[in-house]
Design an enzyme around this catalytic site. Structure first.
Site: not given
Length: 645
Positions: A2, A55, A80, A105, A303, A376
């Protein structure tokens, strides 16, 4: 994931409507971080306003709406991030008498503050977070940032009010904000291509450092505490790098348990989840563990570039075939790169010149079209010694130490006597294992380090502009952790020192900043399992021979990855994740770069010395020297100035 922002103005006490409007306006700039909802809470009697852009990832209902109150109404938070052990903590809190309205959470964190207090609660959290917490009892505001700095948080304070936000643009939105450029920060930017914490591009505006809590009281006095510190963790264990007593098999078992748990817990979401897959060690391991924990093919994204020196797409596709993922790839054209460049100052808010920001954004954009969360592989290089510079620095240092001082002086002059272009040609003829990007530029830099030790060589390798104070007008270098010679006594091993400094500087201020801004620009949540703090602490318990090995780095990670992917598909020279900026500047970006770095354009902002920039540009365009990183630093800074000054 967020966006958060807020105001604390106990001395001016704006009326409710003004406070609400100002707080909401700050949050509106963070829409991209949270397009699924907005929340504002104010208490005009205390002058506090908290805002949130949501989000929605877990518990998509209104029960996850923020700002959120604790069950006893004492705390209000805007938060966030993601906490991956929230379910376990929820059970403990329920046993203590907490009642929960939903599954988020956020509710676990705010209720934890009421039961355990702020510091003890955040020490229990496993995850990434930036939190603003208002204590209605003590009338104090606390800001908290996660241990490794995965999530950002900026703040500024004057006599009238304290402002904070996930990005600088939210602070700028307030009418009281003064955008005075920090010229000393410009010096640091030119050296590293980013501005190291706690500084920002503006005077009197700061980044909250990882593992820190700052608390602001009614008199607007600020106190700082540390709830987690890598240095303290090492010191408290009396040289933790010698603490692991097991053998190789036991170390590998422990790594598998920790890494698998970190990946599995980060796959939990009420929305689709995928992975960034470059084909390197770290992303391949994360993707392999994701697939091992999924009954269906996971979605992986990569990519590619037409330039072979930067293209890892074929490797990624091969790994995806072996693992059986649902793999997609995108090849970047120079046209796509040009289209993104004008938006970079908006994505990053302050000068940030890691060229991989372009492919990271495009990768995020591609992934976001199909998933809302990605995992990631960032962090493996810092924790397990994967950067080429670690080995290169040590090799050069060992050789230098065998050379008498008078010979070092001769060699230094000799290295400078050959042009950068000549050194590039020499290294083109070298065996592949000795390949080095921009060798001429690096050798010229290293030639001035021949009379220093390994720390000086490391500094040279991570620096762009060697003397940035000669380029930045009225700026002086901000000497931080990189220049702290006391680290030699704290960590006698050179490789330990390099990894330690990178973990506390390059990792949060470059790598994690890049991933956060690129992913959040398209409303995509990026999770970083290798930076689970339990895994970080474990990596620092290992001796270098297990952690890093003696040749290629990331020895123990490789051994774990071999359990999922055959060795012959993994062992290859490290390529890194970047973009062919040098060739683009001589080709499709030539006209744009020449215009941006013209004498008149540079002079207009009085930030950089136009003569030095012009000299570097002419040498690069002619092919005489390769100054791609230095010029990219200048171009990004000029773009930022055009947007924000």
């Amino acid at each position: 994931m967020c966006g958060i922002s807020g105001i604390f103005a106990p001395s001016s006490l704006p009326n409710k409507d003004v406070l609400f409007s100002e707080t909401q306006s700050m949050a509106s700039t963070l829409y991209h971080r949270g397009p699924d909802g907005e929340g504002v809470w104010v208490d005009e009697t205390s002058g506090i306003g908290l805002a949130h852009r949501r989000l929605a990832i877990i518990d998509l209902s209104d029960a996850g709406h923020q700002p959120m109150h604790s069950f006893d109404q004492r705390f209000v938070i805007s938060y966030n991030g993601e906490v991956y052990n929230a379910n376990q903590l929820r059970i403990q809190l329920e046993a203590a008498g907490c009642q929960f309205a939903g599954r988020s959470d956020t509710e676990v964190i705010v209720n934890g503050f009421s039961i355990w207090g702020i510091t003890e609660t955040v020490q229990r959290l496993i995850g990434m977070f930036a939190i603003a917490a208002w204590d209605r009892k003590t009338k104090e505001l606390s800001l908290i940032r996660d241990r490794l700095g995965i999530k950002p948080l900026y703040w500024t304070n004057d006599e009238q009010r304290f402002l904070f936000g996930s990005e600088l643009k939210s602070l700028r939105q307030h009418t009281s904000f003064i955008a005075n450029v920090n010229r000393n920060a410009v010096c640091s930017y030119l050296r590293y291509s980013y501005i190291p914490a706690p500084h920002s591009i503006y005077r009197n505006v700061y980044k909250l450092e990882p593992g820190k809590i700052i608390t602001i009281n009614r008199e607007q006095r600020i106190s700082t505490s540390t709830y987690w510190s890598l240095e303290s963790h090492i010191r408290q264990n009396n040289g933790i790098t010698n603490q692991f007593s097991g053998d190789t098999a036991e170390a590998l078992d422990e790594l598998k348990i920790l890494t698998n748990d970190a990946v599995r817990s980060r796959m939990i979401a009420d929305v689709p989840v995928g992975s960034f897959l470059s084909g390197g060690i770290d992303s391949s391991l994360v993707t392999a563990l994701m697939q091992a924990n999924s009954s269906n093919p996971i979605k992986s994204f990569s990519i590619g570039f037409e330039e072979a020196d930067y293209n890892e797409a074929d490797h990624a596709a091969n790994i995806a075939r072996i693992l059986g993922t649902n793999h997609q790839e995108l090849y970047i054209t120079d046209t796509e790169a040009r289209e993104i460049i004008p938006n970079l100052p908006d994505y990053y808010d302050e000068p940030f010149a890691d060229p991989s920001q372009i492919p990271t954004f495009l990768l995020s954009k591609m992934a976001q079209s199909q998933v809302k969360v990605v995992l990631s592989g960032d962090g493996g290089d810092e924790l397990f010694g994967g950067y080429t510079r670690y080995f290169l620095t040590e090799q050069i240092n060992n050789r230098i130490n065998r050379i008498p001082t008078f010979l070092r002086k001769i060699l230094s002059r000799g290295a400078r006597s050959l042009s950068s272009k000549t050194w590039d040609i020499i290294f083109d003829l070298a065996p592949y294992g000795f390949k080095l990007k921009n060798p001429g530029q690096k050798i010229h830099r290293l030639s001035s380090m021949l009379l220093g030790g390994g720390d000086y060589i490391y500094e040279g390798l991570i620096s762009h502009w060697d003397n940035p104070e000669q380029v930045a007008i009225d700026g002086e270098p901000l000497l931080g952790l990189v220049w702290d010679r006391s680290l030699i006594n704290f960590l006698p091993d050179l490789r330990d020192r390099m990894q330690f400094v990178d973990t506390l500087t390059y990792l949060p201020d470059d790598i994690l900043t890049k991933v956060d801004r690129a992913s959040m620009a398209v409303s995509l949540e990026a999770r970083i399992p290798l930076l689970d703090h339990r895994l970080v602490e474990f990596s620092w318990s290992l001796p270098q021979k297990l952690k890093m090995g003696s040749k290629d780095g990331k020895w123990l990670l490789r051994e774990l990855l071999y359990k999922y992917i055959p060795k012959e598909h993994i062992d290859r020279p490290k390529m890194g994740f970047g973009a062919p900026i040098g060739s683009w500047l001589r080709g499709p970006l030539r006209e744009w770069a020449s215009d941006m770095l013209s004498y008149n354009e540079i002079s207009r902002h009085r930030i950089l010395d136009p003569e030095q920039i012009q000299q570097k540009l002419k040498q690069h365009l002619s092919g005489e020297r390769n100054w791609e990183y230095l010029l990219w630093d200048a171009l990004i800074l000029q773009s930022w100035c055009n947007r924000w000054l």
